[in-house]
Scaffold this motif. Structure first.
Motif, short mmCIF file in Angstrom:
data_model
loop_
_atom_site.label_atom_id
_atom_site.label_comp_id
_atom_site.label_asym_id
_atom_site.label_seq_id
_atom_site.Cartn_x
_atom_site.Cartn_y
_atom_site.Cartn_z
N ARG A 165 0.80 -1.22 0.00
CA ARG A 165 0.00 0.00 0.00
C ARG A 165 0.84 1.28 0.00
N SER A 166 2.17 1.18 -0.12
CA SER A 166 2.99 2.39 -0.10
C SER A 166 2.97 3.10 -1.44
N CYS A 167 2.53 2.42 -2.50
CA CYS A 167 2.47 3.02 -3.83
C CYS A 167 1.54 2.17 -4.69
N LEU A 168 1.21 2.67 -5.86
CA LEU A 168 0.44 1.88 -6.83
C LEU A 168 1.40 1.37 -7.90
N ILE A 169 1.45 0.05 -8.07
CA ILE A 169 2.32 -0.51 -9.09
C ILE A 169 1.61 -0.48 -10.43
N THR A 170 2.28 -0.93 -11.47
CA THR A 170 1.75 -0.86 -12.83
C THR A 170 0.44 -1.62 -12.95
N VAL A 234 -5.49 6.11 -15.62
CA VAL A 234 -6.42 5.72 -14.55
C VAL A 234 -5.65 5.60 -13.23
N ARG A 235 -4.48 4.97 -13.29
CA ARG A 235 -3.67 4.80 -12.09
C ARG A 235 -3.24 6.15 -11.53
N ARG A 236 -2.91 7.09 -12.40
CA ARG A 236 -2.47 8.40 -11.95
C ARG A 236 -3.59 9.11 -11.17
N VAL A 237 -4.82 9.02 -11.67
CA VAL A 237 -5.95 9.66 -10.99
C VAL A 237 -6.20 9.01 -9.63
N MET A 238 -6.12 7.68 -9.57
CA MET A 238 -6.35 6.97 -8.32
C MET A 238 -5.24 7.28 -7.31
N ALA A 239 -4.01 7.35 -7.78
CA ALA A 239 -2.88 7.64 -6.89
C ALA A 239 -3.00 9.05 -6.31
N VAL A 244 -0.65 8.77 -2.77
CA VAL A 244 0.52 7.89 -2.77
C VAL A 244 1.22 7.99 -4.12
N PRO A 245 2.51 7.65 -4.19
CA PRO A 245 3.23 7.69 -5.47
C PRO A 245 2.89 6.50 -6.34
N ILE A 246 3.32 6.54 -7.58
CA ILE A 246 3.18 5.41 -8.48
C ILE A 246 4.58 4.90 -8.83
N THR A 247 4.65 3.67 -9.26
CA THR A 247 5.93 3.08 -9.65
C THR A 247 5.75 2.30 -10.93
N PRO A 471 11.45 2.57 -6.36
CA PRO A 471 11.57 4.02 -6.36
C PRO A 471 10.35 4.63 -7.02
N ASP A 472 10.10 5.88 -6.73
CA ASP A 472 8.90 6.55 -7.24
C ASP A 472 9.14 7.05 -8.66
N PHE A 473 8.46 6.44 -9.61
CA PHE A 473 8.52 6.92 -10.98
C PHE A 473 7.20 7.62 -11.26
#
Length: 489
Positions: A165-170, A234-239, A244-247, A471-473
């Motif tokens: 839960r620290s980030c959203l993966i692909t 979609v992931r960007r909006v949810m993050a 939280v960051p995305i990776t 890492p946060d991309f």
């Protein structure tokens, strides 16, 4: 509380599960798996009763208050519910709250008691014994999504695996859905990472999860042509909603990083970057064994001959592109515009077969061994293991000396295999102890150099997050990602 509160809560939760069974059974009798009958009054009543029973069950489990924000779209408005992040079995809460269908293995419907409750929500079943199951599953989701709201909404976890839960993966991209309605599920008290200690804690203490429904996301024409871009947006909006960051790491990267092979990848391995490029270039073979053997035979015939970029493209039978240049740069150790194709084959074997160390080593020995004695030198062993681990420098002196007991200066694969049988933890005993920086040192060699394919990742962080590999991309430039994904197609 183990002897007071916990048994009471467990008893209530079990009773609620048993109480739900007859209602789910009656509502499921005579239901077809291919068509949906109109929801008559008594079935709607059963639906309400089951939601209440499930809510009481979760209350007994410690989930006393649940905050729900936003409005849930109707099935006719959005046939797909996308849920993130996915981290534990507690993510079943929004399933019981919405009674949405999910994708599950076919064997689940045969589980006593639980199987009846599963069949009630009309899931899309996946059969492991059916080779065409993946194709049939996609077709079934398409059929339901285009039913005009007749079928219940389908809830999908696009990450494809549990995370911390620290980030959203692909997100795994898909081409089936004309529109998506998406939500996220969050625990404001603390991040839940599933393990036995946390599960005991949750059954005793009160949790306050929140469920937020976000607006319907309808893909643009560009996103319809490029599902990967659709998934990223979609992931960007949810993050952003989650804070939280995305990776860029995916389910496959997690599998690679956590594979239980004898050569477990170190924290700072650069094979994760390599694996991403392999996927983006479409170089991951379907028939892995056959392709790797073919590559190995061709690489052996080259006898260590260095290849330039054009020769590398010809070897892979792909056109020269910016991403292929990035791939080439991974193996251009001395920056003299040439590479050893054998290193590419070794890295590909690790990515495709991360837990099968011995088979990768056998392939590597085959490419490096001398014709006269079928053996390799210490320097060649260092190149093989350095590539297999994705690190900059690696000393293998202790390992090589331990294998080469006769002090011949060379070892064969048979000797190496015999040594592994006697020392299954050879990496821990001989590599990690000799190379103290192997787990934490930065990787300089196998890094993607700036090029047109990955321009100005301005949001990229240079530090690692708590999970060690992500890492946060978070690129800020929408055009950058869109351009990169266009190249993928």
């Amino acid at each position: 509380m183990t002897f007071t509160l916990f048994p009471i809560r467990l008893l209530i939760a079990a009773f609620m599960m048993l109480l739900a069974w007859p209602f789910a059974f009656l509502a499921s009798v005579g239901c077809s798996e291919t068509t949906v009958e109109p929801q008559c009054l008594w079935r709607r009543l059963v639906d309400i009763i089951l939601k209440i029973i499930m809510r009481v069950m979760w209350f007994a489990g410690g989930f006393h208050w649940m905050t729900v924000k936003g409005r849930r779209a109707l099935p006719a408005e959005a046939p797909i519910l996308t849920l993130a992040p996915h981290s534990s079995y507690f993510d079943a809460i929004p399933v019981t709250m919405t009674m949405a269908s999910i994708v599950m293995k076919a064997e689940s419907k045969d589980i006593p008691l639980w199987g009846t409750l599963i069949k009630y929500i009309r899931p899309v079943f996946v059969s492991r014994s059916d080779q065409d199951s993946r194709k049939k599953t996609v077709e079934e989701i398409k059929r339901r999504a285009h039913s005009g709201g007749e079928w219940p909404q389908i809830m999908i976890f696009p990450e494809g695996t549990c995370t911390n839960r620290s980030c959203l993966i692909t997100f795994k991209p898909g081409k089936a859905f004309p529109s998506m309605f998406f939500l996220f599920f969050n625990f404001p008290l603390f991040s839940l990472l599933w393990n036995e200690k946390i599960s005991d804690f949750c059954l005793i203490n009160q949790l306050c999860p929140s469920l937020q429904f976000l607006p319907i996301y309808t893909p643009s024409e560009e996103e319809k042509r490029n599902p990967a871009l659709f998934a990223i947006n979609v992931r960007r909006v949810m993050a952003k909603a989650l804070g939280v960051p995305i990776t860029d790491y995916s389910f496959e990267d997690c599998q690679l990083a956590m594979a239980e092979g004898q050569l477990r990848l170190p924290v700072d391995t650069c094979l994760l970057e390599y694996a991403k490029l392999v996927r983006r270039l479409g170089l991951k073979p379907k028939n892995t064994e056959k392709v790797l053997q073919e590559y190995g035979n061709r690489a052996r015939k080259l006898e260590g001959q260095k290849l330039g970029l054009d020769d590398f493209a010809q070897f892979l039978d792909v056109p020269v592109s910016d991403m292929l240049r990035d791939m080439f740069a991974l193996f251009d150790e001395h920056e003299d515009n040439c590479m050893d194709i054998r290193e590419y084959v070794i890295a590909l074997s690790v990515v495709c077969r991360p837990a099968r160390t011995l088979e990768t080593m056998k392939l590597a020995f085959k490419m490096f061994e001398a014709d006269e004695d079928g053996a390799i030198t210490e320097m060649e062993l260092a190149v093989i293991l350095k590539t297999a681990l994705g690190v900059t420098h690696l000393s293998v002196s202790r390992l090589f000396t331990a294998i080469d007991k006769e002090d011949t200066g060379k070892i064969t694969f048979d000797k190496f295999r015999s040594f592994l049988e006697q020392h299954p933890d050879f990496a821990e005993d001989y590599l990690y102890t000799e190379n103290t920086g192997l787990h934490s040192g930065p990787c300089h060699r196998h890094q993607i150099k700036p090029s047109l394919s990955i321009p100005n990742l301005q949001g990229t962080a240079t530090t690692k997050t708590a999970n060690g590999i992500c890492p946060d991309f978070s690129p800020n430039d929408h055009g950058t990602i869109a351009g990169l994904l266009k190249k993928d197609n």
